[in-house]
Motif scaffolding. Sequence first.
Motif, PDB file in Angstrom:
ATOM      1  N   SER A 104      -3.685  -6.717  -6.291  1.00 42.53           N
ATOM      2  CA  SER A 104      -4.177  -7.791  -5.417  1.00 42.53           C
ATOM      3  C   SER A 104      -4.520  -9.038  -6.218  1.00 42.53           C
ATOM      4  O   SER A 104      -4.232 -10.162  -5.793  1.00 42.53           O
ATOM      5  N   CYS A 132      -5.903   5.008  -8.252  1.00 41.26           N
ATOM      6  CA  CYS A 132      -5.118   4.359  -7.200  1.00 41.26           C
ATOM      7  C   CYS A 132      -5.806   3.086  -6.719  1.00 41.26           C
ATOM      8  O   CYS A 132      -5.171   2.022  -6.630  1.00 41.26           O
ATOM      9  N   GLN A 162      -8.013  -8.991  -1.115  1.00 44.45           N
ATOM     10  CA  GLN A 162      -7.026  -9.207  -0.056  1.00 44.45           C
ATOM     11  C   GLN A 162      -7.417 -10.382   0.828  1.00 44.45           C
ATOM     12  O   GLN A 162      -6.561 -11.177   1.248  1.00 44.45           O
ATOM     13  N   LEU A 204      -4.546  -0.814  -7.123  1.00 45.43           N
ATOM     14  CA  LEU A 204      -4.367  -1.723  -5.988  1.00 45.43           C
ATOM     15  C   LEU A 204      -5.230  -2.979  -6.135  1.00 45.43           C
ATOM     16  O   LEU A 204      -4.826  -4.068  -5.708  1.00 45.43           O
ATOM     17  N   PHE A 225       0.510   3.454  -3.685  1.00 47.22           N
ATOM     18  CA  PHE A 225      -0.708   4.266  -3.742  1.00 47.22           C
ATOM     19  C   PHE A 225      -0.497   5.619  -4.399  1.00 47.22           C
ATOM     20  O   PHE A 225      -1.427   6.182  -4.984  1.00 47.22           O
ATOM     21  N   MET A 228       0.831  -1.209   0.000  1.00 46.38           N
ATOM     22  CA  MET A 228       0.000   0.000   0.000  1.00 46.38           C
ATOM     23  C   MET A 228       0.865   1.258   0.000  1.00 46.38           C
ATOM     24  O   MET A 228       0.628   2.195  -0.762  1.00 46.38           O
TER      25      MET A 228
END
Length: 519
Positions: A368, A360, A493, A364, A329, A325
């Motif tokens: 993941s 962003c 996640q 992410l 990010f 993270m």
Amino acid sequence: TGKPALWFVHCHIEAHRNDGMALILNVGDYQNPSNRSWLPQDYPSCDTPFLQTKLSFPSCECYSNKDAVLGGALSDDYWCSRDHLCFHDRSKQTKFDSYPVSSQGLHIQSEYRMPGWAIALIVVVFVILMSVCFAYKSKLAEAYLFVRTHQKSRKKSQTDTHETEDSGQMRNLSHAYSESKGKNNYLGLNSDEHGINSKKVAKDKDAAPSLVSIESPFHHQLKEITALQWKEYRPTAVNAVRVFEVVGLALLTGALFYDVGNDKTATGFVKVNSFLFFSVTLWTFTRMYTSVGSSFLWYKNMKEMSDNNLYALGPICLGRFLVVMAAEFFWPFIYVFVCYPMAGIAGDWSVVATIGFFLCINNLCYISIGSCLGILFQSIPYGMITSTLLSQTSLVAAGFYTTLPVYLSWIRYISPVFWTFSGIVKSAYNWSDTYECRYGTTLAGITRCFIEYLPIIDNMKERGINVATYGDDQSDKIWLQVLMLLLLFFSYQTIMFVTIIFRHSQEQREDIPTLEQHT
């Protein structure tokens, strides 16, 4: 005329006709179904400004005259979409000044005296200076730790014999610990078998070993393992090459779409929409593929650390989450603050920051997904192939290229790209934004039309993105898109963590018979 048909009657001034001064006469005994099934799908009606849409938000009842000749009265289910079309006897007088039409074009278009390339150049210089300061600070931190370590070693050399023996034992423990850490590199980024080289953190022989173990409290383990993983992950994600990559892509994108935001024609609006969609696709694949390989190597060494009882599984996984993270990010924000001024879409910096936030979270999400595949498969090529299939499928499933069949339309709701692009266009477009057209309206301008009239807006509505709609309070609200993206991110996640636990426990069960046979 005596010919039975529908005849269009309108004011001779085109702008007035677009204001609503028109009607259709049913002459003769012309019969037509009452459910409008005989009309084309895109036939204009009183309840929509241009095309039929999935949702209508009427303002008032349409003009109705029960004494009209030729049966020209409208049925009660016809409603006007805008206040200025309400001219019946029960409506209030139209108030044109109540419409907040403040922009001639898009409200996000840049209207600064400074050209877009100059703003982008300032941002690039700032990013480079920050990168240099960060690198310099890292070097100072390493030098400080080196000096502190040698100061401690001098103090230890001046102690009595008993303390010297104790320090010798500590050095042996430190040496053994360093060898263990070298054999069990948790990311595997310096593993020769994978052909990947990275700088190892030099450890002084006199440095005291870590007092944190698998028996230590959770937060103590988390603090140490996060610092260790940051030292390994940062050189691969936060470095000069990455700065060059992101800034270079931003400058290239800005050059290709230079000043499209200030093109107030319908063609210019299409270019702006293409620019926004390109930004989404760019931050879909940028880091997804690299995360497959890095997660694959990280899992191998994480397993070794867990098997050797160095740290518990929970702190290792949470530390990895925090490190990724922190290292990933901020890159989309650098991208938008460089290329969006060049594209002429920086009139509202809060909108630019919001777009960076959506990019962003999208980035992410796909990191993941790549991490899940890197952990799930026991081969990097298999993970790469599967990540390509999933990323392209999610892009097509979002429904931007073609309308999905009804039985597949639900797939778009589990696609991060759909929610990202939906949130971006809701932030970028308002119903009051206009474009240059041949015949405008009194409200927008003689040669200006609302973007709501454009077929591309109605095309988005057909694909589940309700944007730039007058009277719809939700057409510019992005809370649903933010919640869905965060939900997808934490779901990925969770799936990754469950995959780690399942695979690790399965491998431990397989290792037990092997150890028994060896014994």
